[in-house]
Scaffold this motif. Structure first.
Motif, mmCIF file in Angstrom:
data_model
loop_
_atom_site.group_PDB
_atom_site.id
_atom_site.type_symbol
_atom_site.label_atom_id
_atom_site.label_comp_id
_atom_site.label_asym_id
_atom_site.label_seq_id
_atom_site.Cartn_x
_atom_site.Cartn_y
_atom_site.Cartn_z
ATOM 1 N N VAL A 220 0.837 -1.200 0.000
ATOM 2 C CA VAL A 220 0.000 0.000 0.000
ATOM 3 C C VAL A 220 0.874 1.253 0.000
ATOM 4 O O VAL A 220 0.622 2.229 -0.727
ATOM 5 C CB VAL A 220 -0.948 -0.007 1.218
ATOM 6 C CG1 VAL A 220 -1.645 1.338 1.368
ATOM 7 C CG2 VAL A 220 -1.970 -1.130 1.080
ATOM 8 N N GLY A 221 1.926 1.230 0.815
ATOM 9 C CA GLY A 221 2.812 2.388 0.894
ATOM 10 C C GLY A 221 3.501 2.691 -0.417
ATOM 11 O O GLY A 221 3.656 3.862 -0.796
ATOM 12 N N GLU A 235 3.552 6.685 6.617
ATOM 13 C CA GLU A 235 2.619 6.145 7.606
ATOM 14 C C GLU A 235 2.375 4.659 7.360
ATOM 15 O O GLU A 235 2.275 3.867 8.301
ATOM 16 C CB GLU A 235 1.299 6.924 7.550
ATOM 17 C CG GLU A 235 0.209 6.397 8.479
ATOM 18 C CD GLU A 235 0.594 6.401 9.951
ATOM 19 O OE1 GLU A 235 -0.061 5.683 10.733
ATOM 20 O OE2 GLU A 235 1.553 7.121 10.334
ATOM 21 N N ALA A 236 2.311 4.260 6.091
ATOM 22 C CA ALA A 236 2.143 2.838 5.772
ATOM 23 C C ALA A 236 3.360 2.041 6.236
ATOM 24 O O ALA A 236 3.225 0.937 6.783
ATOM 25 C CB ALA A 236 1.935 2.660 4.270
ATOM 26 N N PRO A 250 8.392 -2.892 4.918
ATOM 27 C CA PRO A 250 8.287 -1.525 5.442
ATOM 28 C C PRO A 250 9.635 -0.821 5.535
ATOM 29 O O PRO A 250 9.741 0.373 5.259
ATOM 30 C CB PRO A 250 7.667 -1.734 6.826
ATOM 31 C CG PRO A 250 6.923 -3.028 6.729
ATOM 32 C CD PRO A 250 7.761 -3.880 5.817
ATOM 33 N N ALA A 251 10.668 -1.570 5.929
ATOM 34 C CA ALA A 251 11.998 -0.954 6.038
ATOM 35 C C ALA A 251 12.522 -0.537 4.670
ATOM 36 O O ALA A 251 13.138 0.522 4.519
ATOM 37 C CB ALA A 251 12.965 -1.928 6.697
ATOM 38 N N LEU A 252 12.290 -1.376 3.670
ATOM 39 C CA LEU A 252 12.740 -1.048 2.322
ATOM 40 C C LEU A 252 12.021 0.187 1.800
ATOM 41 O O LEU A 252 12.624 1.062 1.167
ATOM 42 C CB LEU A 252 12.493 -2.230 1.389
ATOM 43 C CG LEU A 252 13.055 -2.100 -0.030
ATOM 44 C CD1 LEU A 252 14.559 -2.002 -0.001
ATOM 45 C CD2 LEU A 252 12.612 -3.284 -0.874
ATOM 46 N N LEU A 253 10.737 0.278 2.094
ATOM 47 C CA LEU A 253 9.970 1.465 1.708
ATOM 48 C C LEU A 253 10.510 2.695 2.431
ATOM 49 O O LEU A 253 10.711 3.754 1.817
ATOM 50 C CB LEU A 253 8.490 1.255 2.037
ATOM 51 C CG LEU A 253 7.555 2.440 1.815
ATOM 52 C CD1 LEU A 253 7.553 2.875 0.358
ATOM 53 C CD2 LEU A 253 6.134 2.078 2.263
#
Length: 609
Positions: A220-221, A235-236, A250-253
């Motif tokens: 989603v992010g 936030e995602a 999430p960390a890669l984003l």
């Protein structure tokens, strides 16, 4: 592993299908059978550290069924194929689709879809795939193809329930790979905001589960980021990490979001790296981001930790050695680079290995040259045998000869290099001029440039280089004439405006004109830190100390070059901030103690940092 400049890594899958890669199924199962675990939804090998999932197919466990193909149907399929291949795909498609409907055969439906796609008829392909779904409602392949086609047709709003069903049918262990594909393919939609909204709705259940929340929020992010919503993407990433701290998505984003304007992104990356399950590739990626941000000390610290925890990895040693050499930690740099060379054979990508080895040889040669061990420097260069890098290696060998006072031999070595193309001929010429410039033989370099400019009178590069040599020879009127000629020939050449303006500013003459010229250069290249340096310098000459400090600090942060550091230090010194000035000069000296502007500044101000 190597990251691109905006640090993409894990979702590496071909666009041959959205969710239908690895389609090994033979036919769709008969109606009573429930779908079993599908094939993994990532075509290439999964990311390092990911669980290995053996490919399965819906039909691997389905008993073979008697063929429903009659002679009449066989003939219809044959004619359909021949017609499609003879240049009439529409007629062939109709025959194949009719046969598929009669036989209720998944492979025939798939072939009809393929023919429609080959004919670039998305609507026909959609008709076929929906007929396939009607005939075999439980077919995952039909659903996958429908998703693929709707996305290709940019009918994103129609995919929500299809995507939700596909995700629900995918075992949780395979969903991180599926999420990566979803982000990759929906990211190609024209309406990015709609794509992000549709995917968020389809993944609503997975966003709430600890086992899948990390990967789902990362998908989603990424789509929010593609839609220009960086705050939403951050936030995602935060929510994804809260759901699953060990998830790399999430960390890669967050890694892509690291920026002074997004101070909350970096803590997400650091929290992931503190996990015992953190992938070493992520540490390497983080180090590269730090290097891009000129945070060399932080990058070195990250790489030191990585080489301690994973000493068997080659690439971190190379980057660490490069940073250590830049920081004048020569002994440590040499040890790191030699360690890299001992491990280089473990790199899977032969091109990356060859590039890395060449870089290591060049760096080791520079270290040897720095300690005036010219024999060792030359021996490292002699190891470079990659044809693409031989020119650079030979040019460096020529520079070594020149440094030893063997200028005739150095020039002859450059002249002996092949010149199979006009570009190679120009590179040879520039390399020889550079030898003379480095040896401060400015008149000889100028004479070469004059002769070359006579042969090609309107070459912008030659005119600019000739102007710079005229400046070295203190022929300032000639320099100005050449630069104004260049501006006339190339009104968009920012370097000409910058060089002329900087020359005026440095000599404290025609300062208002200098500012106008440099401001024009800034308009043409607003992100160039060296042009910003010139603007800061002219503001300093005009007495605008706060503005000069602001501009030079920004330029130096963007590019900590010794010349920019020399200027920033002088502005701070003049403003009474002498401790900061000395700190900047020390840092600049570590990067290049022999920089002419830096040495002139320190000598004139009688400072020893």
């Amino acid at each position: 592993m190597t990251l691109s400049p905006r640090r993409s890594r894990l979702a590496a899958a071909a666009f041959s299908a959205l969710i239908a890669i690895a389609a090994q199924a033979q036919t769709d199962p008969p109606p009573p059978a429930a779908p079993t675990s599908p094939a993994p939804l990532i075509g290439p090998a999964p990311p390092p550290g990911a669980p290995a999932v053996a490919p399965q197919s819906n039909d691997d466990k389905t008993p073979a069924q008697p063929s429903a193909m009659t002679a009449e149907m066989f003939y219809e399929v044959l004619v359909g194929e021949l017609t499609a291949r003879s240049g009439e795909p529409g007629d062939g498609f109709a025959l194949l689709l009719d046969a598929a409907r009669k036989a209720r055969d998944g492979k025939l439906f798939q072939r009809a879809v393929e023919v429609a796609l080959q004919a670039r008829s998305g609507d026909a392909a959609l008709t076929a795939v929906r007929a396939w779904k009607e005939a075999i409602p439980q077919s995952r392949e039909a659903r996958r193809f429908e998703l693929q086609i709707l996305i290709a047709l940019n009918r994103i709003g129609e995919t929500t329930e299809l995507l939700r069903a596909e995700v629900a049918a995918t075992p949780e262990v395979e969903r991180p790979f599926l999420m990566a594909l979803i982000a990759r393919n929906y990211g190609r939609a024209t309406d990015k905001k709609l794509a992000a909204s549709v995917v968020e709705q389809a993944l609503s259940d997975d966003l709430k589960k600890p086992g899948t929340g990390g990967a789902a929020w990362a998908a989603v992010g990424r789509l929010r980021l593609a839609a220009g919503d960086s705050s939403g993407a951050l936030e995602a990433a935060r929510q994804g990490q809260e759901m699953d701290p060990s998830s790399e998505g999430p960390a890669l984003l967050a890694l892509e979001l690291i920026d002074p304007a997004q101070p909350l992104a970096e803590p997400i990356v650091k929290r992931y790296l503190a996990s015992p399950k953190a992938l070493p590739e992520m540490s390497m990626a983080y180090a590269r981001v730090l290097v891009e941000g000129h945070r060399y000390a932080d990058a070195s610290e990250t790489l030191s930790a990585l080489t301690t925890s994973h000493p068997e990895l080659a690439e971190p040693w190379l980057l660490l050695g490069s940073l250590q050499g830049q920081a004048r930690q020569d002994a440590a740099a040499e040890a790191s680079l030699k360690r890299y060379l001992s491990l280089a054979s473990t790199q899977r990508d032969p091109e990356a290995r060859d590039r890395g080895q060449t870089q290591a040889y060049l760096l080791l040669s520079q270290l040897a040259e720095r300690r005036k061990d010219f024999t060792a420097a030359d021996s490292w260069l002699a190891r470079i045998d990659n044809p693409e890098d031989l020119f650079a290696a030979q040019a460096r060998r020529a520079a070594l000869l020149a440094r030893q006072g063997k200028m005739p031999q150095a020039r002859e070595l450059v002249r002996s290099l092949p010149e199979r193309t006009p570009d190679e001929k120009k590179l040879k010429f520039q390399a020889e001029v550079q030898l003379l410039r480095d040896a401060k033989q400015y008149q000889a370099a100028y004479d070469m440039l004059v002769q070359a400019e006579l042969a090609t009178p309107n070459d912008p590069d030659l005119i600019y280089d000739q102007a710079m040599m005229a400046e070295k020879l203190n022929r300032l009127d000639e320099m100005e004439r050449l630069l104004r000629r260049l501006i006339e020939l190339k009104p968009d050449n920012q370097n000409a405006y910058n060089a002329l303006g900087y020359s005026f500013a440095d000599r404290k003459v025609r300062l208002d004109e200098a500012r106008t010229l440099i401001q024009k250069a800034v308009q043409l290249a607003p992100e160039d830190p060296f042009i910003a340096d010139s603007l800061g310098w002219v503001e300093f000459r005009l007495g605008n100390m706060p503005e000069a400090t602001r501009i030079l600090e920004t330029a130096y942060k963007s590019r900590p070059d010794p010349e920019i550091g020399a200027h920033l230090g002088e502005v701070l010194w003049t403003a009474g901030e002498r401790e900061r000035a000395i700190s900047i000069w020390k840092e600049a000296s570590l990067a290049d103690a022999n920089n002419e502007t830096l040495q002139e500044t320190l000598k004139r101000l009688r400072v020893k940092p």
